[in-house]
Design a protein around this motif. Sequence first.
Motif, PDB file in Angstrom:
ATOM      1  N   PRO A   6       0.952  -1.358  -0.017  1.00 55.65           N
ATOM      2  CA  PRO A   6       0.071   0.127   0.185  1.00 55.65           C
ATOM      3  C   PRO A   6       0.810   1.321  -0.010  1.00 55.65           C
ATOM      4  O   PRO A   6       2.184   1.214   0.242  1.00 55.65           O
ATOM      5  CB  PRO A   6      -0.963  -0.247   1.206  1.00 55.65           C
ATOM      6  N   LEU A   8       1.040   4.590   1.978  1.00 54.56           N
ATOM      7  CA  LEU A   8       0.883   5.001   3.172  1.00 54.56           C
ATOM      8  C   LEU A   8       1.200   6.620   3.274  1.00 54.56           C
ATOM      9  O   LEU A   8       2.286   7.015   2.899  1.00 54.56           O
ATOM     10  CB  LEU A   8       1.498   4.644   4.550  1.00 54.56           C
ATOM     11  N   ALA A  62       5.673  -1.007   1.985  1.00 54.38           N
ATOM     12  CA  ALA A  62       4.576  -0.078   1.700  1.00 54.38           C
ATOM     13  C   ALA A  62       5.299   1.205   1.009  1.00 54.38           C
ATOM     14  O   ALA A  62       6.603   1.323   1.603  1.00 54.38           O
ATOM     15  CB  ALA A  62       3.757   0.265   2.774  1.00 54.38           C
ATOM     16  N   ARG A  88      -4.153   5.701   4.176  1.00 58.16           N
ATOM     17  CA  ARG A  88      -3.821   4.727   3.046  1.00 58.16           C
ATOM     18  C   ARG A  88      -4.463   5.443   1.892  1.00 58.16           C
ATOM     19  O   ARG A  88      -5.457   5.801   1.816  1.00 58.16           O
ATOM     20  CB  ARG A  88      -4.345   3.300   3.293  1.00 58.16           C
ATOM     21  N   LEU A  97      -5.907   5.235   8.348  1.00 56.10           N
ATOM     22  CA  LEU A  97      -5.103   3.967   8.938  1.00 56.10           C
ATOM     23  C   LEU A  97      -5.249   4.084  10.545  1.00 56.10           C
ATOM     24  O   LEU A  97      -5.496   3.146  11.276  1.00 56.10           O
ATOM     25  CB  LEU A  97      -3.815   3.621   8.195  1.00 56.10           C
ATOM     26  N   ASP A 117       1.078  -2.482  11.802  1.00 55.36           N
ATOM     27  CA  ASP A 117       1.037  -3.562  11.315  1.00 55.36           C
ATOM     28  C   ASP A 117      -0.364  -4.460  11.327  1.00 55.36           C
ATOM     29  O   ASP A 117      -0.730  -4.901  10.489  1.00 55.36           O
ATOM     30  CB  ASP A 117       2.078  -4.587  12.012  1.00 55.36           C
ATOM     31  N   LEU A 120      -2.792  -2.762   8.650  1.00 55.30           N
ATOM     32  CA  LEU A 120      -2.311  -3.129   7.333  1.00 55.30           C
ATOM     33  C   LEU A 120      -2.774  -4.668   7.094  1.00 55.30           C
ATOM     34  O   LEU A 120      -3.030  -5.103   5.904  1.00 55.30           O
ATOM     35  CB  LEU A 120      -0.897  -3.014   7.055  1.00 55.30           C
ATOM     36  N   GLN A 124      -9.003  -3.382   3.757  1.00 60.25           N
ATOM     37  CA  GLN A 124      -8.833  -1.733   3.487  1.00 60.25           C
ATOM     38  C   GLN A 124     -10.339  -1.087   3.866  1.00 60.25           C
ATOM     39  O   GLN A 124     -11.185  -1.685   3.251  1.00 60.25           O
ATOM     40  CB  GLN A 124      -8.343  -1.296   2.324  1.00 60.25           C
TER      41      GLN A 124
END
Length: 126
Positions: A6, A8, A62, A88, A97, A117, A120, A124
């Motif tokens: 992703p 971030l 990421a 995100r 996030l 963590d 993620l 989503q």
Amino acid sequence: MTAEHPHLLMVYNADGGVFAMVSDAVHKVLSPDTYPCSLCMITYGAVSMKREWRVYLERLPARVTFHHRDDFAAAWPGARFELPVILRESGGQLSMLVSASELDAVETVEQLSALVDARLAQPQRV
């Protein structure tokens, strides 16, 4: 980026620029209880990123972009999030996030790393 990798955005509740950084460093040292950016307090010492956070980000699968509130507002003029925040980005859309209130409750790099963590690992949120 794919779901496995992703993008971030770390958005600090502080302005960019040399004067702002010097003022922030002094504020963090002299009056840490009133400093408005918990993301900065967790991840930075007086003037540089904490080693543990840098190592965590380097191993994180990421892409990470850092923003101060002024350049975030310019890059994402329609975005409205309480700062600081970790977002995100996917397909030009932002989702939260880690919220400002969650960052305010975190005290260490280790706690923040575990929270990122865990988030993620979840599907989503849109």
